[in-house]
Design an enzyme around this catalytic site. Structure first.
Site, short mmCIF file in Angstrom:
data_model
loop_
_atom_site.label_atom_id
_atom_site.label_comp_id
_atom_site.label_asym_id
_atom_site.label_seq_id
_atom_site.Cartn_x
_atom_site.Cartn_y
_atom_site.Cartn_z
N HIS A 1 -6.95 -3.54 -3.85
CA HIS A 1 -5.79 -2.84 -3.33
C HIS A 1 -5.91 -3.59 -1.85
O HIS A 1 -6.76 -3.74 -1.41
CB HIS A 1 -5.92 -1.43 -3.12
N ASP B 1 -6.98 -0.79 -9.22
CA ASP B 1 -6.93 -0.39 -8.42
C ASP B 1 -7.55 1.59 -8.34
O ASP B 1 -6.40 1.55 -9.42
CB ASP B 1 -5.32 -0.86 -7.76
N CYS C 1 0.73 -1.25 0.11
CA CYS C 1 -0.04 0.63 -0.56
C CYS C 1 1.07 1.38 0.09
O CYS C 1 1.36 1.67 -0.56
CB CYS C 1 -0.54 -0.16 1.18
#
Length: 251
Positions: free
Chosen positions: A221, A189, A134
């Protein structure tokens, strides 16, 4: 399976003290070092388990709480199973903290994390590897470009905002990178649209960086995080195979 030993450590930085998790094979022998950058949910049992898995594979792994300026981990009150769709207030708490971590502050911290590994008796001499998730994928890319002589390999998974049009976009460090890179992108994403994937690929190719960027079909994601609603088992297994392959090639 190699037994591992994990412990909490504190890392002095220019701006305070970062709490972190350090894990390594229990035999105490110096091993190649990996700096693992957390996702936005922070240092928690899931990330400690991921670090332990890397340690079982023969690495010394450091996982810093990059949000340490806002408190020791856990910085946020999180449920055992994280589903932001059901609990939107989670991101309402996290977003301001993420935005407060500027690239300049993050790289001051990265210098401290890398020095901690360089001074660690159970970390082998020489450059380290990075992996990030992330927001951690962005930090991995920035660190590889900011400290090229100290990074042998860098990976990032389901990263967001890796190649924006902003003047501090992470992809702009590509010309400085000497490490080999791997990115596993989440399919569809919103934090990394197709144009950013293409911009990142063009920057790395243009700079002559050894790299591979892949999109994982069906993986959203956060697909590596087993304690969240975003978890995607197939994508996670593919991530482990790619990450361990990168480490074996570069150490």
């Amino acid at each position: 399976m190699t037994s591992v030993l994990g412990t909490a450590v504190d890392i002095p930085t220019e701006d305070g003290t970062a709490d972190a998790y350090l894990t390594r094979p229990a035999d105490g022998e110096p091993r190649p070092a990996v700096l693992l950058y957390m996702d936005a949910f922070g240092l928690r049992p899931q990330l400690r388990a991921m670090a332990d898995r890397l340690a079982e594979a023969g690495y010394t792994v450091l996982v810093p709480n990059v949000f340490y300026r806002h408190g020791r981990a856990p910085v946020f009150e999180l449920p055992e199973f994280i589903d932001p769709g059901a609990r939107p207030e989670i991101f309402q708490s996290i977003m301001p903290v993420m935005q407060a971590l500027t690239p300049e502050a993050a790289m001051r911290d990265a210098d401290a994390y890398l020095r901690r590994l360089a001074d660690c008796p159970v970390a082998a001499d020489g450059p380290v590897a990075l992996t990030g998730y992330c927001m951690g994928a962005r930090l991995s890319l920035l660190t590889a470009g900011t400290f090229p002589d100290r990074v042998a390999a860098a990976a990032g998974f389901h990263g967001g905002r890796l190649a924006t049009e902003e003047p501090d976009s992470p992809h702009l460090v590509a010309e400085h990178i000497t490490a080999e890179l791997y990115f596993g992108h989440a399919d569809q994403d919103p934090s990394l649209p197709v144009e950013q994937i293409e911009r990142l690929e063009a920057a790395l190719t243009g700079a002559g960086v050894r790299h591979r960027c892949e999109v994982y079909p069906g993986a959203g994601h956060g697909f590596t995080q087993a304690d969240t609603a975003s978890y995607h088992r197939e994508g996670d297994e593919r991530h482990w195979a790619a990450l361990l392959d990168l480490l074996k090639r570069t150490f």
